[in-house]
Design a protein around this motif. Structure first.
Motif, short mmCIF file in Angstrom:
data_model
loop_
_atom_site.label_atom_id
_atom_site.label_comp_id
_atom_site.label_asym_id
_atom_site.label_seq_id
_atom_site.Cartn_x
_atom_site.Cartn_y
_atom_site.Cartn_z
N VAL A 36 0.83 -1.21 0.00
CA VAL A 36 0.00 0.00 0.00
C VAL A 36 0.87 1.27 0.00
CG1 VAL A 36 -1.93 1.20 1.08
CG2 VAL A 36 -1.70 -1.28 1.38
N ILE A 37 0.53 2.17 -0.92
CA ILE A 37 1.10 3.52 -0.94
C ILE A 37 -0.06 4.46 -0.63
CG2 ILE A 37 2.16 5.33 -2.36
CD1 ILE A 37 3.25 3.03 -4.15
N VAL A 38 0.16 5.44 0.26
CA VAL A 38 -0.92 6.35 0.62
C VAL A 38 -0.50 7.78 0.25
CG1 VAL A 38 -2.52 7.05 2.42
CG2 VAL A 38 -1.36 4.86 2.60
N ASP A 91 4.71 -0.87 10.01
CA ASP A 91 5.93 -0.19 9.60
C ASP A 91 5.56 0.78 8.48
OD1 ASP A 91 8.55 0.48 9.57
OD2 ASP A 91 9.29 -1.40 8.73
N ALA A 92 5.88 2.05 8.67
CA ALA A 92 5.48 3.07 7.69
C ALA A 92 6.55 4.13 7.60
CB ALA A 92 4.15 3.70 8.10
N ARG A 122 9.87 1.49 -4.08
CA ARG A 122 9.83 0.05 -4.33
C ARG A 122 10.64 -0.71 -3.27
NH1 ARG A 122 7.03 -1.68 -8.60
NH2 ARG A 122 7.02 0.16 -9.91
N ALA A 123 11.77 -0.14 -2.88
CA ALA A 123 12.59 -0.79 -1.85
C ALA A 123 11.82 -0.85 -0.53
CB ALA A 123 13.90 -0.02 -1.66
N GLY A 128 8.30 -4.42 3.24
CA GLY A 128 7.08 -4.56 4.02
C GLY A 128 6.52 -3.27 4.59
N LYS A 129 7.10 -2.14 4.16
CA LYS A 129 6.64 -0.86 4.70
C LYS A 129 5.43 -0.32 3.94
CE LYS A 129 11.15 0.59 6.33
NZ LYS A 129 12.21 1.58 6.32
#
Lengths: 415, 415
Positions: A36-38, A91-92, A122-123, A128-129
């Protein structure tokens, strides 16, 4: 596992409690195994607060410095949202536009995205972030902060989804999708499950302010499946249900499963019409009239030039009502320059449009529209058409009546 | 033509009207032919507002994300100040820390500046621009935004002045200079025209909160002539007068033109004293007592270990009063571990210090200090000395009396 981009508007980010709700919703998607990207907007009211201070200092704020200031609203949002996720054990990491980097041109306050570097994001996703990227902003080649203009966070989200080849871009907002028309005008208005991006583009540009037009263009150009859905539902509602809610903007005409000729009725109440009469009909007359209007930064919408009679013609165009006085001022100067007889205007007109990709293959949409309006005794002042849209300008007082009559005439209340 | 760095605190930047005042003052210096770099703090209250939101979301805000959020306060300030200068016809440009770039380590919320790239700033100054750089912030090697901790804008200003080899760094604040002691305690307190940086360092670290200690260290290490002066004067006061106002921090001992033995009396009301009694006197005892205190992030100031009697010793140290309860908690655990007899404490003690480079070459400062306190009937609880400072710990209720008596005994009211 899919890669999903979420976008949340200022209302959804409007308080620390609401930010915690957003975090719960995002965590739900991540817990289900998605990357997920927010992309959040600034907290509601923040951008206006910042612009207000700028205007106290400078009537016409310097664009570069205004972007320096306004970009902070989204920077605060991303930091707070990252914390809200960290606080619930996810983790964010947050990024400002320049940190990604989201490269734009140098048109401060209305910059256009040129490229997005996906390396860092992407990294992080791979590790898992959850990645949170400030919407509305970027950085130019000289390292200056730029912003994309009002509503630019939608564009950021779609552009990031395109750059990352995301499976879907979910635009969470305070409405639960795109409707056949504004439910405040027509109570029978119905939510569309899908809409083609071309229809969405017409709806957006015609004043159905669900999505910024530029974000729809982006979605269209890069074929980003984009869904408009509500951020006001329970953040913990089932993901299966949420994933099919709202309205999906699609790119296949045959995904318009409903096979309707017309998808919706858009309207724009605040129009104004200006006519310049008795203009000598010579090459360049349109340019001589509209050039000065464009230079004054006034956006012109519909344009009509009448058949010339005795070497003289009439020229009519529409502007948004807020720019009517300014446009009339420009026209007074233009009148003398082009040798026109007079200038007249009407600031109480509205535009109503029927939109649908189906009209490409169906004749008779225009005639049905005009007959419906005629039956209601509504006079048409101007007409403008595109491949998938017919717009008419009418007296403001008939606007709701026209929308209701057309909604019914094209059977839009029926699924 | 000189190169001058101005620093303005949060109060000076506290409203758009005050920012206009700052712009008028900066423009005055530029009009006089100087190159000017300005380092403003966030508008007063802004950093607290941002930290407040962060704490609503996370009790212990994540340091990286907190810096992301808090750095926006200064970013708004630089943009507004640039606009205020542009609005009065001065060419100005603003930069966030990362844009310069001000490189720091990755100790978020308390980062240390490692290097400053002067290329862009020098080019702008050469082009006649006033350059405005966000204080308090920088960027680490990985492109993360960092902040320098509270009061960090002072450090930014001095560090930028050092990197640019500025002729002077002017720290505009809400006091008009450094005084022989706090005028609220001793009405005869006198403003010092100059102070050496070592004296300033002792004064700053002893609670005379005119300048952050780290900024004074920076000024000392890089020999940046730094002046503390008032931002509350008329911004259009004569530049000749303003240029010699306030207090200059100098690096030549002989610039202490006043040739006083003592420059000032510093004090810190809010101290607390903790004694651990009957500790077996073995190697490592200090470490075993103070190690756990340091691990609990409690700063220890004065430390005394008594002569051991019968293989047992007493160990006393001071902490700031706000950390007294926490420190006592740690000591209860330590007590058992080191086999001490008991722990006692006193949270109503204050520290009073005489500071002056002159005491290096003058014997008798200590004896005069102790005699003065003795004549007032004030008991000394602890003593600590450095080359240019003598500090005593006394009962809190005698603090004002001690400061007044010492101020008079060392003739500080006389110019």
């Amino acid at each position: 596992m899919a890669l999903i981009v979420h976008k949340y508007g200022g209302t959804s980010m409007g308080s620390t409690d609401r930010i915690k709700n957003v975090a719960a919703r995002v965590a739900k998607w991540h817990d289900a195994g998605h990357q997920v990207i927010v992309v959040p907007s600034a907290m509601s009211g923040e951008t206006n607060r910042l612009i207000g201070m700028a205007k106290e200092i400078m009537d016409q704020p310097d664009p570069r410095e205004l972007d320096m200031i306004c970009s902070t609203g989204e920077q605060v949002s991303v930091g707070l949202l990252a914390m809200a996720l960290l606080a619930i054990g996810k983790d964010a990491v947050s990024y400002a536009g320049w940190q990604v980097a989201i490269k734009t041109d140098s048109s401060f306050t209305k910059a256009r995205i040129q490229s997005i570097d996906d390396t860092k994001v992407r990294a992080d996703l791979g590790a898992g972030k959850i990645v949170i990227i400030a919407g509305f902003q970027g950085v130019d080649d000289d390292g200056n902060i730029s912003t994309l203009g009002r509503g630019g966070s939608d564009t950021s989200a779609v552009a990031i989804a395109a750059a990352m080849k995301a499976d879907e871009c979910l635009i969470y907002t305070d409405v639960d999708g795109v409707y056949t028309t504004d439910p405040r005008v027509v109570s029978e208005a119905r939510r569309l499950k899908t809409i083609t991006f071309e229809e969405m583009l017409e709806m957006a540009s015609l004043g159905s302010k669900v999505l910024q037009s530029r974000s729809v263009e982006f979605a269209g150009n890069y074929r980003v499946p984009t869904r408009v859905l509500s951020s006001l539902t329970d953040p913990l509602m089932s993901l299966a249900e949420e994933a099919v809610s709202g309205t999906l903007i699609s790119f296949e005409e045959d995904t318009n499963m409903e096979q309707a000729v017309i998808s919706g009725i858009a309207f724009n109440r605040d129009e104004a019409k200006i006519t310049i009469l008795g203009v000598p009909d010579k090459p360049g007359v349109a340019y001589h009239i509209l050039g000065p209007v464009a230079e004054a930064n006034i956006e012109v919408d519909m344009i009509i030039q009448n058949q010339s009679v005795d070497g003289k013609t009439d020229f009519t165009f529409t502007v948004s009502r807020g720019e009517y006085a300014k446009a009339m001022g420009v026209l007074e100067t233009v009148k003398a320059a082009v040798g026109a007889a007079s200038v007249s205007g009407d600031a109480k007109v509205s535009k109503v449009s029927v939109v649908g990709v189906g009209m490409r293959s169906h004749v008779g949409v225009a005639s049905q529209m005009f007959r419906t309006l005629s039956e209601e005794g509504i006079n048409i002042l101007m007409i403008s058409t595109s491949e998938i849209k017919i717009s008419v300008l009418i007296d403001e007082k008939y606007m709701e009546l026209a929308v209701r009559a057309l909604h019914k005439a094209f059977d839009l209340e029926k699924a």
